[in-house]
Design a protein around this motif. Structure first.
Motif, PDB file in Angstrom:
ATOM      1  N   MET A  54       0.992  -1.322  -0.206  1.00 55.79           N
ATOM      2  CA  MET A  54      -0.048   0.006  -0.164  1.00 55.79           C
ATOM      3  C   MET A  54       0.899   1.112   0.290  1.00 55.79           C
ATOM      4  N   ARG A  55       0.043   2.554  -1.121  1.00 50.73           N
ATOM      5  CA  ARG A  55       0.895   3.359  -0.547  1.00 50.73           C
ATOM      6  C   ARG A  55       1.255   4.197   0.634  1.00 50.73           C
ATOM      7  N   ALA A 161       7.134   8.469  -6.580  1.00 47.07           N
ATOM      8  CA  ALA A 161       6.057   8.178  -6.025  1.00 47.07           C
ATOM      9  C   ALA A 161       5.154   9.681  -7.247  1.00 47.07           C
ATOM     10  N   ALA A 162       4.690   9.311  -8.351  1.00 43.21           N
ATOM     11  CA  ALA A 162       4.225  10.641  -9.087  1.00 43.21           C
ATOM     12  C   ALA A 162       3.544  10.114 -10.166  1.00 43.21           C
ATOM     13  N   THR A 199       8.833   3.572  -6.267  1.00 45.44           N
ATOM     14  CA  THR A 199       7.335   2.851  -5.574  1.00 45.44           C
ATOM     15  C   THR A 199       5.703   3.129  -6.515  1.00 45.44           C
ATOM     16  N   ASP A 200       4.690   2.450  -5.975  1.00 50.42           N
ATOM     17  CA  ASP A 200       3.600   2.916  -6.528  1.00 50.42           C
ATOM     18  C   ASP A 200       2.752   4.397  -7.001  1.00 50.42           C
ATOM     19  N   PRO A 201       2.734   4.960  -7.918  1.00 50.98           N
ATOM     20  CA  PRO A 201       3.035   4.232  -9.175  1.00 50.98           C
ATOM     21  C   PRO A 201       4.086   5.766  -9.232  1.00 50.98           C
ATOM     22  N   ALA A 219      12.981  -1.801  -7.112  1.00 49.39           N
ATOM     23  CA  ALA A 219      11.233  -1.260  -7.020  1.00 49.39           C
ATOM     24  C   ALA A 219      11.079  -2.469  -6.033  1.00 49.39           C
ATOM     25  N   GLU A 220       9.317  -1.895  -5.366  1.00 51.40           N
ATOM     26  CA  GLU A 220       9.037  -2.223  -4.649  1.00 51.40           C
ATOM     27  C   GLU A 220       7.206  -3.527  -4.982  1.00 51.40           C
ATOM     28  N   PRO A 221       7.729  -4.312  -4.655  1.00 54.43           N
ATOM     29  CA  PRO A 221       6.221  -5.514  -6.117  1.00 54.43           C
ATOM     30  C   PRO A 221       5.279  -5.131  -6.126  1.00 54.43           C
TER      31      PRO A 221
END
Length: 306
Positions: A54-55, A161-162, A199-201, A219-221
């Motif tokens: 999760m973010r 994250a952007a 990280t996402d996204p 990178a995070e999964p």
């Protein structure tokens, strides 16, 4: 008040009275649909049982990344609304709402602390602040973080994250891409490591600039990483994209990412990389967090996490 309420003793009424339940007591996993108890989610570093990362905001990033305490650096001031931009609401109103929501001035946060015993400068991009959009404030903060790393002679680590550039600032936003690129060059000219954690996204102009210029890319999964989104690409080329396209694992397979690391292993992975790049393989720092007080030995730091 109905007749049942009148006849029911006050103590009994209070016993069966409706109680308010906190809205954030349970969180739904976007992948499995499972409802996860918030305390369990917190204990798991905000990774659901299904493995969805999760973010999270800067405070948690710093907590999960640094060995212990850290010092947060003030962000440089920038013009509030240089273009006097307005769509369905003024840009100043959007900024005020984002600041109230996150408690921060802009989408970036800078912290200095130790990771695996190595002093490091860490910049965190907060997606909760207007989608982590790259504007003048974010650009100036990036440059301030890079200057801090050079001044303190520390490695520079960026968590990206952007959703892209901040449209309300027009070309002033796009100018941050070359400006951040030049700041990275200053870090590299000083002989300091520059590490990017995707990280996402991570999309848009951020991917087209500082997110892809690291010495090491982690990178995070499951993180979405790309320039244009998958739906835009499919609509443009009118073809079905491969499964997992633009996800961290896909980019690892294609050589765009060096390593995909679970959040629980991220600190020790960064510690190992930092000790290698700064030529400090013999240190034995304490790694706190989920395994509080566990010593990370030099031997253990050399083992693969996979």
């Amino acid at each position: 008040m109905n007749w049942i309420s009148k006849l029911t003793p006050p103590g009994v009424s209070k016993m069966f009275a409706k109680r308010d339940t906190p809205e954030n007591l349970w969180v739904k996993c976007p992948v499995s649909g499972e409802m996860v108890f918030n305390k369990d989610l917190e204990a798991g570093m905000y990774v659901t049982p299904a493995g969805h990362h999760m973010r999270i905001g800067p405070d948690l990033r710093f907590k999960f990344t640094f060995d212990g305490e850290w010092t947060e650096i003030d962000l440089p001031p920038v013009p509030k609304d240089p273009l006097k931009f307005k769509d369905d609401k003024p840009y100043t109103s959007r900024l005020s709402a984002a600041r109230k929501k996150t408690g921060r001035e802009d989408a970036m946060a800078i912290g200095v602390g130790h990771i695996g015993g190595v002093e490091s400068t860490v910049l965190v991009q907060d997606f909760a602040f207007m989608g982590g959009s790259l504007g003048m404030g974010a650009g100036e903060s990036f440059i301030k973080a890079a200057e801090t790393a050079v001044k303190r002679k520390t490695p520079f680590i960026v968590f990206t994250a952007a959703g892209g550039a901040r449209m309300q600032e027009g070309c002033l936003s796009l100018m941050q891409m070359p400006r951040t690129t030049l700041a990275i060059q200053d870090v590299k000219d000083a002989g300091l490591p520059y590490i990017v954690v995707l990280t996402d996204p991570t999309t848009g102009g951020v991917t087209a600039s500082y997110a892809m210029l690291g010495d090491v890319h982690i990178a995070e999964p499951g993180a979405l990483i790309g320039f244009a989104g998958p739906r835009v690409i499919e609509a443009t080329i009118r073809e079905k994209l491969p499964d997992g396209f633009q996800r961290a694992e896909y980019l690892l397979d294609k050589g765009m990412v060096d390593k995909v690391v679970h959040r629980r292993d991220l600190r020790k992975t960064l510690a190992r990389i930092l000790r290698t790049l700064t030529k400090r393989p013999g240190s034995t720092p304490m790694i706190e967090g989920p395994d509080e007080g566990r010593a990370l030995t030099a031997a253990g730091a050399g083992e693969d996490d996979d």
